[in-house]
Design an enzyme around this catalytic site. Structure first.
Site, PDB file in Angstrom:
ATOM      1  N   GLY A  10       0.809  -1.223   0.000  1.00  0.00           N
ATOM      2  CA  GLY A  10       0.000   0.000   0.000  1.00  0.00           C
ATOM      3  C   GLY A  10       0.840   1.269   0.000  1.00  0.00           C
ATOM      4  O   GLY A  10       2.076   1.229   0.022  1.00  0.00           O
ATOM      5  N   LEU A  11       0.151   2.392   0.017  1.00  0.00           N
ATOM      6  CA  LEU A  11       0.788   3.708  -0.116  1.00  0.00           C
ATOM      7  C   LEU A  11       1.814   3.969   0.997  1.00  0.00           C
ATOM      8  O   LEU A  11       2.979   4.268   0.733  1.00  0.00           O
ATOM      9  CB  LEU A  11      -0.320   4.782  -0.091  1.00  0.00           C
ATOM     10  CG  LEU A  11       0.110   6.238  -0.113  1.00  0.00           C
ATOM     11  CD1 LEU A  11       0.871   6.583  -1.382  1.00  0.00           C
ATOM     12  CD2 LEU A  11      -1.114   7.148   0.031  1.00  0.00           C
ATOM     13  N   ALA A  71      -4.905  -1.545   6.301  1.00  0.00           N
ATOM     14  CA  ALA A  71      -6.275  -1.256   6.743  1.00  0.00           C
ATOM     15  C   ALA A  71      -7.212  -1.418   5.558  1.00  0.00           C
ATOM     16  O   ALA A  71      -6.781  -1.443   4.407  1.00  0.00           O
ATOM     17  CB  ALA A  71      -6.366   0.180   7.275  1.00  0.00           C
ATOM     18  N   THR A  73      -9.237   0.718   3.651  1.00  0.00           N
ATOM     19  CA  THR A  73      -9.200   2.184   3.557  1.00  0.00           C
ATOM     20  C   THR A  73     -10.265   2.773   2.634  1.00  0.00           C
ATOM     21  O   THR A  73     -10.342   3.989   2.495  1.00  0.00           O
ATOM     22  CB  THR A  73      -7.813   2.656   3.076  1.00  0.00           C
ATOM     23  OG1 THR A  73      -7.481   1.955   1.866  1.00  0.00           O
ATOM     24  CG2 THR A  73      -6.742   2.380   4.114  1.00  0.00           C
ATOM     25  N   TYR A 135     -16.077   3.003   8.612  1.00  0.00           N
ATOM     26  CA  TYR A 135     -14.611   3.120   8.528  1.00  0.00           C
ATOM     27  C   TYR A 135     -14.084   3.810   9.789  1.00  0.00           C
ATOM     28  O   TYR A 135     -13.195   3.303  10.472  1.00  0.00           O
ATOM     29  CB  TYR A 135     -14.211   3.910   7.274  1.00  0.00           C
ATOM     30  CG  TYR A 135     -12.742   4.309   7.245  1.00  0.00           C
ATOM     31  CD1 TYR A 135     -11.757   3.369   6.959  1.00  0.00           C
ATOM     32  CD2 TYR A 135     -12.344   5.624   7.506  1.00  0.00           C
ATOM     33  CE1 TYR A 135     -10.405   3.725   6.947  1.00  0.00           C
ATOM     34  CE2 TYR A 135     -11.009   5.992   7.493  1.00  0.00           C
ATOM     35  CZ  TYR A 135     -10.039   5.044   7.211  1.00  0.00           C
ATOM     36  OH  TYR A 135      -8.711   5.406   7.196  1.00  0.00           O
ATOM     37  N   LYS A 139     -11.795   2.132  12.728  1.00  0.00           N
ATOM     38  CA  LYS A 139     -10.430   2.604  12.980  1.00  0.00           C
ATOM     39  C   LYS A 139     -10.261   3.023  14.450  1.00  0.00           C
ATOM     40  O   LYS A 139      -9.218   2.792  15.052  1.00  0.00           O
ATOM     41  CB  LYS A 139     -10.088   3.776  12.050  1.00  0.00           C
ATOM     42  CG  LYS A 139      -9.937   3.410  10.586  1.00  0.00           C
ATOM     43  CD  LYS A 139      -8.745   2.499  10.298  1.00  0.00           C
ATOM     44  CE  LYS A 139      -7.422   3.193  10.511  1.00  0.00           C
ATOM     45  NZ  LYS A 139      -6.277   2.282  10.179  1.00  0.00           N
TER      46      LYS A 139
HETATM   47  N1  LIG Z   1      -4.652   7.277   2.522  1.00  0.00           N
HETATM   48  C1  LIG Z   1      -5.197   8.194   3.308  1.00  0.00           C
HETATM   49  O1  LIG Z   1      -5.622   9.257   2.828  1.00  0.00           O
HETATM   50  C2  LIG Z   1      -5.288   7.967   4.788  1.00  0.00           C
HETATM   51  C3  LIG Z   1      -5.835   8.992   5.593  1.00  0.00           C
HETATM   52  C4  LIG Z   1      -5.904   8.791   6.982  1.00  0.00           C
HETATM   53  C5  LIG Z   1      -5.440   7.628   7.540  1.00  0.00           C
HETATM   54  N2  LIG Z   1      -4.944   6.644   6.731  1.00  0.00           N
HETATM   55  C6  LIG Z   1      -4.501   5.410   7.364  1.00  0.00           C
HETATM   56  O2  LIG Z   1      -3.159   5.193   6.981  1.00  0.00           O
HETATM   57  C7  LIG Z   1      -2.910   3.793   6.841  1.00  0.00           C
HETATM   58  C8  LIG Z   1      -2.264   3.521   5.509  1.00  0.00           C
HETATM   59  O3  LIG Z   1      -3.149   3.916   4.473  1.00  0.00           O
HETATM   60  P1  LIG Z   1      -2.756   3.738   2.941  1.00  0.00           P
HETATM   61  O4  LIG Z   1      -3.283   4.905   2.210  1.00  0.00           O
HETATM   62  O5  LIG Z   1      -1.316   3.360   2.817  1.00  0.00           O
HETATM   63  O6  LIG Z   1      -3.672   2.482   2.576  1.00  0.00           O
HETATM   64  P2  LIG Z   1      -3.626   1.560   1.271  1.00  0.00           P
HETATM   65  O7  LIG Z   1      -2.808   2.193   0.210  1.00  0.00           O
HETATM   66  O8  LIG Z   1      -5.052   1.205   1.003  1.00  0.00           O
HETATM   67  O9  LIG Z   1      -2.829   0.298   1.789  1.00  0.00           O
HETATM   68  C9  LIG Z   1      -3.355  -0.613   2.703  1.00  0.00           C
HETATM   69  C10 LIG Z   1      -2.704  -1.938   2.442  1.00  0.00           C
HETATM   70  O10 LIG Z   1      -3.220  -2.882   3.377  1.00  0.00           O
HETATM   71  C11 LIG Z   1      -3.466  -4.093   2.675  1.00  0.00           C
HETATM   72  N3  LIG Z   1      -4.525  -4.854   3.305  1.00  0.00           N
HETATM   73  C12 LIG Z   1      -5.816  -4.477   3.475  1.00  0.00           C
HETATM   74  N4  LIG Z   1      -6.506  -5.470   4.045  1.00  0.00           N
HETATM   75  C13 LIG Z   1      -5.646  -6.491   4.232  1.00  0.00           C
HETATM   76  C14 LIG Z   1      -5.780  -7.789   4.752  1.00  0.00           C
HETATM   77  N5  LIG Z   1      -6.962  -8.236   5.199  1.00  0.00           N
HETATM   78  N6  LIG Z   1      -4.690  -8.584   4.786  1.00  0.00           N
HETATM   79  C15 LIG Z   1      -3.504  -8.144   4.316  1.00  0.00           C
HETATM   80  N7  LIG Z   1      -3.326  -6.931   3.808  1.00  0.00           N
HETATM   81  C16 LIG Z   1      -4.381  -6.110   3.764  1.00  0.00           C
HETATM   82  C17 LIG Z   1      -3.950  -3.624   1.324  1.00  0.00           C
HETATM   83  O11 LIG Z   1      -3.880  -4.693   0.422  1.00  0.00           O
HETATM   84  P3  LIG Z   1      -4.534  -4.584  -1.043  1.00  0.00           P
HETATM   85  O12 LIG Z   1      -3.586  -3.673  -1.775  1.00  0.00           O
HETATM   86  O13 LIG Z   1      -4.538  -5.975  -1.539  1.00  0.00           O
HETATM   87  O14 LIG Z   1      -5.897  -3.997  -0.848  1.00  0.00           O
HETATM   88  C18 LIG Z   1      -2.988  -2.482   1.047  1.00  0.00           C
HETATM   89  O15 LIG Z   1      -1.797  -2.936   0.454  1.00  0.00           O
HETATM   90  C19 LIG Z   1      -4.253   3.108   7.059  1.00  0.00           C
HETATM   91  O16 LIG Z   1      -4.292   2.627   8.381  1.00  0.00           O
HETATM   92  C20 LIG Z   1      -5.278   4.206   6.882  1.00  0.00           C
HETATM   93  O17 LIG Z   1      -6.429   3.968   7.671  1.00  0.00           O
HETATM   94  C21 LIG Z   1      -4.843   6.798   5.381  1.00  0.00           C
END
Ligand SMILES: NC(=O)c1ccc[n+]([C@@H]2O[C@H](COP(=O)([O-])OP(=O)(O)OC[C@H]3O[C@@H](n4cnc5c(N)ncnc54)[C@H](OP(=O)(O)O)[C@@H]3O)[C@@H](O)[C@H]2O)c1
Length: 296
Positions: A10-11, A71, A73, A135, A139
């Site tokens: 993920g990101l 997560a 997301t 969501y 969280k």
């Molecule tokens: N992005 C934002 O704007 C934002 C804002 C506030 C907080 N956050 C928090 O920051 C954190 C990182 O966010 P991000 O943007 O990096 O999220 P992301 O790009 O959606 O990456 C999440 C990763 O977790 C993996 N994942 C999800 N469910 C899973 C499971 N059951 N088993 C194994 N892997 C799993 C996903 O796999 P897949 O690729 O296969 O789906 C993805 O690679 C999260 O906790 C999010 O709640 C993000």
């Protein structure tokens, strides 16, 4: 140190896994399905909702640090499938926390500004959460699960994370860059205030929080609170895109399945005071985004 990073496809997880290995740590990335991100770290596919799989990975690798940016997301996706939101954002955190407790690892759990209702932001770490929607609620409960299993855990909340290149799904910044560089118009909320956070900077703050085992709640986000339209205009200015491509729309008119905080934003004085990886303002963040965009 031996570090596990979940969500390494993920990101945030991809950047964090690469950064930790560049800093000399031995890193194991855990994510769903095949590896989709390159980097000098080991990878193991792991369904995080499967407690046996998670405990197996933790027992085998015996990490000193576990970072959990993984997560569910997709905010509206969580509303549609509450069981999935619960399993990934709460139960999986409990599995990881349990593993950390067993091997004595420190846990850095990543959370969100959505734990707040968005009536009176920006919020400090000790403001009272009042999550709205599946969501947000999952969280918030995930934070509690992390602290239940690892009482000294770090809970690092972030917000509107963006980066180039995107890992996995498009993010706010990569969507803007792809659209605007192709001359497409974008609509951005002028009535939603957020803390846009550069993914690389978030990863740097998370790494330091873990390395120093700083427990408790931290806001690991960008240093400025702006509405999304203002962010889009600032991005146009730095990148030289036509500002007319960025148009205002209103969150209150949008038909979104899950509620979004309106006056959100995270106060970052605590991180700014304690970390050498300080939260970045809009100018330096866009500068780094510009460099990354033109390097790719
Ligand atoms: N992005 C934002 O704007 C934002 C804002 C506030 C907080 N956050 C928090 O920051 C954190 C990182 O966010 P991000 O943007 O990096 O999220 P992301 O790009 O959606 O990456 C999440 C990763 O977790 C993996 N994942 C999800 N469910 C899973 C499971 N059951 N088993 C194994 N892997 C799993 C996903 O796999 P897949 O690729 O296969 O789906 C993805 O690679 C999260 O906790 C999010 O709640 C993000």
């Amino acid at each position: 140190m031996r570090c596990i990073v979940t969500g390494s496809n993920g990101l945030v997880g991809a950047r964090l896994a690469r950064l930790l290995s560049a800093r000399g740590h031995e890193v194991l990335g855990l994510s769903r399905g095949p590896r989709r991100v390159e980097g000098a770290f080991a990878y193991r596919p792991c369904e995080l909702t499967d407690g046996t799989a998670v405990l197996g990975a933790v027992r085998e690798f015996r990490p000193e640090l576990v970072f959990n940016p993984a997560a569910a997301t997709d905010v509206d996706g969580c509303e549609r499938d509450r069981a999935m939101a619960w399993a990934v954002n709460v139960e999986a955190v409990a599995h990881l926390g349990r593993g950390c407790a067993e091997v004595g690892a420190h846990l850095v759990h990543v959370s969100t500004d959505y734990v707040f209702d968005g009536e009176a932001g920006p919020y400090a770490e000790d403001a009272l959460p009042n999550p709205r929607g599946a969501y947000a609620t999952s969280k918030w409960l995930g934070e509690r699960a992390a602290q239940f299993w690892v009482p000294g855990a770090t809970v690092a909340r972030t917000a509107v994370v963006y980066g180039w290149p995107a890992a996995g799904r498009p993010n706010f910044g990569s969507w803007l860059l792809s659209s605007l560089s192709a001359g497409k118009t974008v609509q951005l909320f002028e009535d939603q205030w957020v803390s846009p956070s550069l993914a690389d900077s978030v990863a740097e703050m998370l790494a330091e929080l873990g390395e120093r085992r700083l427990g408790g709640v931290f806001h690991a986000a960008g240093a400025e609170v702006v509405d999304r339209l203002t962010f889009g205009r600032a991005l146009c200015e730095r990148f030289g895109f036509d500002p007319a491509l960025v148009q205002g729309s209103r969150l209150q008119d949008a038909k979104l399945l899950s509620p979004r905080p309106r006056h959100s934003g995270l106060r970052v004085e605590k991180a700014a005071g304690l970390l050498s990886a300080r939260p970045l303002g809009l100018g330096p963040s866009l500068e780094r985004l510009y460099e990354a965009f033109h390097a790719s």
